[in-house]
Design an enzyme around this catalytic site. Structure first.
Site, PDB file in Angstrom:
ATOM      1  N   ASP A 515      67.316 -27.317  20.129  1.00 16.73           N
ATOM      2  CA  ASP A 515      68.178 -25.998  20.268  1.00 16.73           C
ATOM      3  C   ASP A 515      68.277 -25.239  19.074  1.00 16.73           C
ATOM      4  O   ASP A 515      67.897 -25.902  17.965  1.00 16.73           O
ATOM      5  CB  ASP A 515      69.757 -26.702  20.686  1.00 16.73           C
ATOM      6  CG  ASP A 515      70.474 -25.302  21.008  1.00 16.73           C
ATOM      7  OD1 ASP A 515      70.091 -24.648  21.693  1.00 16.73           O
ATOM      8  OD2 ASP A 515      71.682 -25.265  20.171  1.00 16.73           O
ATOM      9  N   ASP A 717      75.225 -28.904  24.055  1.00 23.20           N
ATOM     10  CA  ASP A 717      74.019 -29.377  24.571  1.00 23.20           C
ATOM     11  C   ASP A 717      73.958 -30.883  25.329  1.00 23.20           C
ATOM     12  O   ASP A 717      73.167 -31.379  25.607  1.00 23.20           O
ATOM     13  CB  ASP A 717      73.021 -29.740  23.485  1.00 23.20           C
ATOM     14  CG  ASP A 717      72.895 -28.490  22.540  1.00 23.20           C
ATOM     15  OD1 ASP A 717      73.226 -28.722  21.465  1.00 23.20           O
ATOM     16  OD2 ASP A 717      72.448 -27.175  22.757  1.00 23.20           O
TER      17      ASP A 717
END
Length: 831
Positions: A515, A717
């Site tokens: 990410d 996430d």
């Protein structure tokens, strides 16, 4: 003990005493797995623990413990009796019992209303008085203050380990000395200085020396054999007890009934030295193994040793030093320079630098200011501060880490299953092979080869050698010892790996997905460039920061932070107006000032052709331009960007060196994302992905046949981390990160991602080496011991050498695993 969050499922981790080899583990798994309500049972011989998944509505922890104890093993629980205040009727009793029984680690709880006391049976390594007090407080009952005492978790376990080691040492010294005396007596003709007694006298002396060794030194082998016979199984103890008893019993018969042997035409020989030396060598192996196994859990001991004992708290205007167990949530705790932070909390007064290396593996102290979280067990380096206690006891970061490492060390890797299957049938197979070899050599020995002694004696030595050399211990220790050392070393580096399965899978990773925001980058923008046309930078920053003062927008905060960093004074403003989608405007110190994007300036009719070059360059570099208009003219521009974390480029390069594909996933515009990816050398970019769709993108990569590791912060996430084959949560001690991820990194240093992969690969390499050695040793050793090479090559493995080889096999496997303690990441300037 630990518990899942599903409605009916629960799991319990039990410390099991009395296992001597991997076949014991297989037997417990079979017995417990047959219980109604048990969905799975996994027993780890190396960690001496059993993990059982079960439905508490159908089977109780007591029933599981009873089943294990019924087949001859022991579960060490602690009984605690303490008073409970506030109970008034039978329903109170039921409520208290139910609450206590629901706690992780409690196997039984009984409450007596008349005496107002609770009796709790529990696993001391999982729960204690702190949890009992908190649980009862939640339902309105109280434990008197004097009962709140310091936890002594694992003290009994350590004491038991020391006692076992002491007993083994004593037995080894006595048995070894006796065995050496017997061997010296057997070589009396060569030595020349021993009394010239008759052989029958020496045999009696040998009997006196060997008998204590056989029945005191070798008592645990007889006890283990008897337990097995009572419950219908054979194990490592059986092999040693039967093998040494055969040599001892024959020798006793030869000592007291020599004429019977002579009447059969056999020479009167005794084998006391064989029996005594085998026991001494096996005891030596057990002692070395116990010491080495003790070292495999050094990491846990270090973590437990970090737990502070006392805290200084403010109560009623006074500072008091109290035991940690008496600290309650929201207590104000005072910490001076050089002291240990006693509990987790939030800093409310002062500032300091804190050494968190014991938790994160990072050697550089972390700067802390008001509002920052501090971790219990870390060291305050510089300033005095006050903090508010937040997470206590089992909810603390350190307690989470200890629990996670313990569960990982008690887990099994799938690669161990083959060894477990072999171990389940190993001992009966060895006994059958030893018996077959005995019969063959006794009946046909003279026809097969020229024997150095009578066929019966030769066959007996073959029988003993086969029984003694076989080593299921090496098979049972191959995987768990490597996992224990590997996960422990990971904890020292700030890498928390959930278990053996994760270690095994991590070597298959071929794609790493990062990410962007907060993982590859800092997660908040900073000012990177300033361009001015009509004024100097300080004046431009003063006007822009004054306009953005009090802004909660990340770009506005970046401008204000830059002005403060340069000690630029801010000016008052009036007539402030927000322009959604464009920017802001106001009067600052008599000037009409507007700050916003290109569209705002073009709407105001400003000609931007003179600054088109830097504007386009900044945009191409992934930076966000903010244009400043002062009194109708362009005063300058400020660029801000989310800065890339230190080491990010190095980490991508290290992953490429290992042949891994690196992908970045982000919700950012593709041009911004591409600029970051190009700077870092990332292979592929997935841009403009909504948070909820990140898991979909990870699934798409997995469907393409890739083995994916997802690296994120563990919060935003969480679905993507759960979706990936391996989820890695960065720099977080939060519950959700630890629950969702397979690997939790306690350090913000990105290099830990590669370190975790390297550690997993190193651990799996050790497991494979151990399993190869264990299988190779037994496959090679048993046929040689059975005399397979004697007819053609004259090679014969005597029982003494068989015992030495068997002891060496177990110790070598544990020793090889301990080499993982030396693991160092490949990067320069490691932890």
């Amino acid at each position: 003990m630990s518990e899942t969050s599903t409605i009916h499922a629960r799991h319990i981790v039990l410390p099991v005493e009395g296992m001597s080899c991997a076949s014991c583990a297989a037997r417990i798994e079979k017995k417990v797995g047959e219980l109604d309500g048990v969905s799975s049972a996994r027993v780890n011989f190396g960690a001496a623990s059993a993990r059982v998944d079960f439905d508490p509505d159908r089977v109780s922890p007591e029933s599981i413990i009873q089943a294990i104890e019924n087949i001859g093993f022991n579960i060490q629980t602690v009984k605690k009796v303490f008073p409970v205040e506030g109970m008034t009727c039978a329903s109170c009793v039921s409520r208290v019992e139910k609450k206590l029984r629901s706690l992780d680690g409690v196997t039984d709880a009984q409450v007596n209303l008349a005496s107002e006391r609770a009796t709790v049976d529990y696993l001391e390594s999982r729960v204690g008085m702190r949890e009992f007090i908190d649980a009862l407080a939640q339902i309105g009952y109280k434990v008197p203050q004097e009962e709140i005492e310091e936890q002594t978790t694992r003290d009994l376990e350590a004491q038991r380990h020391r006692e076992v080691t002491r007993q083994l040492t004593l037995k080894l010294m006595v048995s070894g000395f006796a065995a050496l005396l017997i061997m010296a007596g057997g070589m009396r003709d060569q030595l020349g200085f021993l009394p010239a007694w008759d052989a029958s006298v020496y045999h009696l002396v040998f009997f006196v020396l060997a008998t204590p060794v056989q029945f005191w030194g070798g008592w645990q082998f007889y006890r283990g054999t008897w337990t097995g016979l009572r419950h219908g199984y054979a194990d490592m103890n059986t092999l040693i007890a039967v093998g040494t008893s055969a040599a001892y019993a024959y020798s006793v018969f030869a000592t007291f009934f020599p004429s019977a042997l002579q009447s059969l035409g056999q020479e009167v020989l005794v084998y006391y030295d064989t029996a005594a030396m085998i026991i001494a060598l096996v005891l030596m192996g057990r002692l070395l193994e116990a010491r080495a196994k003790g070292r495999t859990s050094d990491a846990i001991k270090k973590l437990i040793g970090l737990q502070p004992k006392t805290a200084k708290v403010e109560r009623d205007g006074k500072e008091l030093e109290i035991p940690i167990a008496q600290v309650v949530a929201n207590d104000i705790v005072c910490v001076r320079p050089g002291e240990q932070v006693p509990v987790d909390g939030t800093l409310i007064e002062g500032q300091t630098a804190i050494d968190e290396s014991m938790i994160t593996g990072e050697s550089i102290p972390a700067e802390k200011q008001v509002g920052d979280d501090v971790i219990g067990a870390s060291i305050n380096k510089t300033g005095f501060f006050k903090m508010k206690a937040t997470r206590l006891g089992k909810d603390s970061v350190l307690a989470h880490i200890i629990k996670m490492v313990e569960e990982a060390q008690g887990s099994k890797a799938p690669i161990q299953r083959l060894a477990d299957q072999v171990a389940g049938i190993f001992v009966p197979t060895v006994i059958a092979l030893a018996s077959l070899a005995f019969m063959v050599w006794w009946i046909w020995g003279d026809a097969i080869a020229v024997l150095p002694t009578e066929p019966f004696l030769f066959a007996m030595m073959i029988f003993i050698s086969v029984m003694i050399i076989a080593c299921p211990c090496a098979l049972g220790l191959a995987t768990p010892t490597a996992i224990m050392v590997g996960t422990g070393r990971g904890a020292e580096l700030g890498i928390l790996i959930k278990g053996g399965e994760i270690l095994e899978q991590a070597q298959r990773i071929d794609t790493v997905v990062f990410d962007k925001t907060g993982t590859l980058t800092q997660g908040q923008p900073d000012v990177t460039d300033i361009y001015t046309s009509q004024m100097d930078e300080a004046e431009l920053l003063s006007l822009a920061a004054s306009l953005e003062k009090g802004s909660e927008h990340p770009l506005g905060e970046a401008v204000v932070a830059e002005a403060e960093k340069r000690n630029i004074a801010l000016q008052p403003f009036q007539e402030f107006k927000a322009l959604p989608g464009f920017g802001v405007q106001a009067r600052v110190n008599g000037h009409d000032v507007a700050l916003g994007n290109r569209a705002l300036m073009e709407q105001a009719g400003l000609d931007l052709s003179a600054v088109a070059g830097p504007l386009d360059a900044w945009t191409a570099q992934g930076k966000t331009p903010m244009l400043v208009k002062v009194d109708g003219r362009l005063g300058g521009m400020i660029a801000a960007a989310d800065r890339i974390k230190p080491h990010a480029k190095e980490v991508v390069a290290r992953l490429h060196q290992k042949g891994l594909k690196v992908i970045m996933i982000t919700g950012d515009h593709s041009q911004t994302a591409r600029a970051v990816a190009d700077e870092l050398g990332i292979d592929q970019v997935l841009a403009e992905v909504l948070p909820g769709d990140k898991a979909v993108e990870v699934k798409r990569l997995m469907d393409q046949g890739r083995f994916v590791a997802m690296v994120g912060d563990g919060i935003n996430d969480a679905p993507a981390l759960a979706q990936a084959h391996i989820g890695i949560a960065m720099g977080s001690g939060t519950d959700i990160a630890m629950e969702t991820s397979d690997i939790t990194l306690m350090t913000p240093n990105l290099n830990a991602v590669v370190d975790a992969i390297e550690l997993s690969r190193s651990t799996l390499r050790k497991i494979k080496q151990n399993l190869f050695w264990a299988f190779f040793y037994n496959i090679l050793g048993i046929p040689i011991a059975a005399g397979l090479l004697y007819p053609g090559y004259g090679i014969l493995l005597k029982p003494l050498f068989a015992a030495a080889a068997m002891s060496f096999s177990s110790v070598s496997v544990v020793g090889n695993s301990l080499l993982l303690k030396r693991f160092k990441p490949s990067r320069e300037g490691t932890h």
